[in-house]
Design a protein around this motif. Structure first.
Motif, PDB file in Angstrom:
ATOM      1  N   ILE A  24      -5.629  25.011 -24.380  1.00  0.00           N
ATOM      2  CA  ILE A  24      -6.439  23.858 -24.383  1.00  0.00           C
ATOM      3  C   ILE A  24      -6.656  23.666 -22.584  1.00  0.00           C
ATOM      4  N   TYR A  25      -5.636  23.857 -22.088  1.00  0.00           N
ATOM      5  CA  TYR A  25      -5.450  23.612 -20.400  1.00  0.00           C
ATOM      6  C   TYR A  25      -6.671  24.770 -19.770  1.00  0.00           C
ATOM      7  N   ALA A  26      -6.511  26.217 -20.405  1.00  0.00           N
ATOM      8  CA  ALA A  26      -7.200  27.187 -19.821  1.00  0.00           C
ATOM      9  C   ALA A  26      -8.779  26.920 -20.300  1.00  0.00           C
ATOM     10  N   PHE A  27      -8.981  26.273 -21.385  1.00  0.00           N
ATOM     11  CA  PHE A  27     -10.386  26.030 -21.755  1.00  0.00           C
ATOM     12  C   PHE A  27     -11.122  24.886 -20.877  1.00  0.00           C
ATOM     13  N   GLN A  62      -5.163  15.285 -26.963  1.00  0.00           N
ATOM     14  CA  GLN A  62      -4.028  16.345 -26.974  1.00  0.00           C
ATOM     15  C   GLN A  62      -2.826  15.857 -25.939  1.00  0.00           C
ATOM     16  N   PHE A  63      -3.223  15.642 -24.750  1.00  0.00           N
ATOM     17  CA  PHE A  63      -2.217  15.344 -23.820  1.00  0.00           C
ATOM     18  C   PHE A  63      -1.781  13.948 -23.669  1.00  0.00           C
ATOM     19  N   MET A  64      -2.680  13.021 -24.066  1.00  0.00           N
ATOM     20  CA  MET A  64      -2.186  11.556 -24.186  1.00  0.00           C
ATOM     21  C   MET A  64      -1.798  11.251 -25.559  1.00  0.00           C
ATOM     22  N   GLU A  65      -2.007  12.327 -26.487  1.00  0.00           N
ATOM     23  CA  GLU A  65      -1.421  12.039 -27.739  1.00  0.00           C
ATOM     24  C   GLU A  65      -2.234  10.886 -28.541  1.00  0.00           C
ATOM     25  N   LEU A  66      -3.576  10.693 -28.479  1.00  0.00           N
ATOM     26  CA  LEU A  66      -4.167   9.854 -29.017  1.00  0.00           C
ATOM     27  C   LEU A  66      -4.479   9.998 -30.467  1.00  0.00           C
ATOM     28  N   LYS A  67      -4.442  11.344 -30.846  1.00  0.00           N
ATOM     29  CA  LYS A  67      -4.440  11.867 -32.039  1.00  0.00           C
ATOM     30  C   LYS A  67      -3.412  11.094 -33.388  1.00  0.00           C
TER      31      LYS A  67
END
Length: 80
Positions: A8-11, A50-55
């Motif tokens: 995801i970071y690369a994308f 993804q990174f803030m885990e809002l999912k």
């Protein structure tokens, strides 16, 4: 770090470079502005979910975030 987070970071990096290339082109039109806004909103959602885990958050917060960003994009494109 998990393999999915690295992908995801690369994308996100690829999308950022693509947005910069679009912004530096000599043609400026409503379509390009809309494309930049769409790419930016996709990046925003990827970071938020993804990174803030809002999912893992309540559905209300997910829907309110999507609606707020959608409204903001519509207003910006409408002003252009």
């Amino acid at each position: 770090m998990k393999k999915s987070l690295i992908l995801i970071y690369a994308f996100l990096l690829v999308m950022t470079i693509t947005t910069a290339l679009i912004a530096n082109s000599s043609l400026v039109s409503t379509v390009m502005v809309a494309l930049i806004l769409v790419l930016s909103s996709i990046k925003f959602f990827m970071v938020a979910f993804q990174f803030m885990e809002l999912k893992k958050a309540h559905s209300f917060w997910k829907i309110s975030l999507i609606m707020t960003l959608g409204l903001l994009i519509v207003v910006i494109i409408g002003l252009k």
